[in-house]
Enzyme design. Structure first.
Site, short mmCIF file in Angstrom:
data_model
loop_
_atom_site.label_atom_id
_atom_site.label_comp_id
_atom_site.label_asym_id
_atom_site.label_seq_id
_atom_site.Cartn_x
_atom_site.Cartn_y
_atom_site.Cartn_z
N ASP A 43 8.42 51.33 -6.75
CA ASP A 43 8.39 51.29 -8.03
C ASP A 43 9.73 52.05 -8.54
O ASP A 43 10.39 52.66 -7.94
CB ASP A 43 7.06 51.87 -8.73
CG ASP A 43 6.75 53.35 -7.96
OD1 ASP A 43 7.52 53.78 -7.31
OD2 ASP A 43 5.33 53.38 -7.82
N GLU B 230 -1.86 51.43 -12.47
CA GLU B 230 -2.87 52.15 -13.17
C GLU B 230 -4.30 51.32 -12.88
O GLU B 230 -4.26 50.19 -12.86
CB GLU B 230 -2.40 52.37 -14.58
CG GLU B 230 -0.98 53.11 -14.62
CD GLU B 230 -1.06 54.67 -14.55
OE1 GLU B 230 -2.09 55.04 -13.34
OE2 GLU B 230 -0.37 55.31 -14.74
N ASP C 144 -6.34 59.25 -10.07
CA ASP C 144 -7.22 58.08 -10.75
C ASP C 144 -7.13 56.71 -9.84
O ASP C 144 -7.67 55.85 -10.57
CB ASP C 144 -6.54 57.62 -12.18
CG ASP C 144 -5.06 57.37 -12.17
OD1 ASP C 144 -4.40 57.18 -10.94
OD2 ASP C 144 -4.54 57.08 -13.17
N HIS D 109 -4.47 55.09 -8.58
CA HIS D 109 -3.38 54.29 -8.87
C HIS D 109 -2.47 54.28 -7.24
O HIS D 109 -2.52 55.27 -6.81
CB HIS D 109 -2.60 54.57 -9.94
CG HIS D 109 -1.72 55.68 -9.81
ND1 HIS D 109 -1.92 56.82 -10.49
CD2 HIS D 109 -0.46 55.96 -9.13
CE1 HIS D 109 -0.94 57.90 -10.38
NE2 HIS D 109 0.00 57.38 -9.56
#
Length: 260
Positions: free
Chosen positions: A67, A143, A136, A138
């Site tokens: 990324d 996300e 979370d 990801h």
């Protein structure tokens, strides 16, 4: 999915490096998927040490990062291309031209995303993908709510991720709102995925991704659909796993020839 519970990050880094070393011995021109963040640092350090000892040769290896932030100027110290250079590729003999990153500064982001997918395919796909996981759920910058079949694309960061990453910037106001990331479908195309997680703060997400349902609210849970995933965790990150004793028993009695 294989879950291996180890005492700490040093042991995790060594075992992941063993997998990379085994891959390079049978395929010297392997394609590696390179993650940033703190989780893979022990792996990169161990691989650099092994090269210094003459055990490894990265000269024919190609690498693809997961990324990149959108809007940071090229060369910015927090560009993930720069981060992976500092943390790993400058420490081994991989050629700079053999390391590829999504282009977060492209004038045409969708076209750049398609080009990145094409580059991965042209390289023959990723042989071994290293991953961390966010609290979370990801992986890369997919996300919660991401499509489980997604490809490389632009994504908006949730505020928790921006807060988590603010320590690398001069406060949250400097953290970009958008990123370019490999999609979950892109990650699933890798031949072997090794996910690394340490610390009690990762315990719940490790349980969710390993033992919970496959659901977009926990993007990492999509790895349950992959035929060859290895999850390397320390005791703290494994503390919420219901089947922890089973995972320990399985690894302790694994045939020596099987590898990761």
């Amino acid at each position: 999915m294989e879950v291996v519970i180890l005492p700490g990050s040093k042991q995790i880094g060594s075992l992941a490096a063993d997998a990379v070393e085994a891959l390079l011995r049978r395929k010297p021109d392997a394609v590696l998927g390179l993650a940033t963040g703190s989780s893979p640092l022990p792996v990169y350090g161990e691989l650099a040490r092994r090269q210094e000892e003459g055990r490894l040769d990265f000269s024919r290896v190609r690498g693809f990062t997961l990324d990149e932030y959108v809007g940071l100027e090229p060369g910015h110290p927090q560009c993930y291309r720069e981060v992976i250079r500092r943390e790993f590729t400058d420490r081994v003999d991989i050629a700079p031209g053999n390391v590829y990153s999504p282009d977060g500064s492209a004038a045409d982001i969708p076209a750049a995303c398609r080009a990145y997918e094409d580059a991965i395919k042209a390289a023959g796909g990723v042989d071994l993908q290293l991953l961390g996981v966010g609290t979370d759920g990801h992986i890369a910058f997919n996300e919660p709510g991401s499509s489980l079949a997604s490809r490389t694309r632009i994504k908006s960061l949730i505020e928790q991720t921006r807060r988590d990453n603010a320590r690398f910037f001069n406060g949250i106001h400097d953290v970009p709102h958008h990123v370019v990331t490999q999609g979950l479908g892109t990650i699933l195309d890798a031949n072997h995925v090794i996910l690394l997680a340490t610390g009690a703060q990762k315990a719940q997400v490790v349980r969710d991704l390993v033992e919970g349902p496959v659901a977009a609210i926990c993007p990492a849970s999509v790895l349950q659909l992959h035929p060859h995933v290895t999850v390397l965790v320390d005791e703290a990150a494994a503390s919420s796993l219901r089947l922890a004793d089973y995972y320990r028993h399985t690894y302790d009695n694994k045939p020596a020839w099987q590898g990761l």
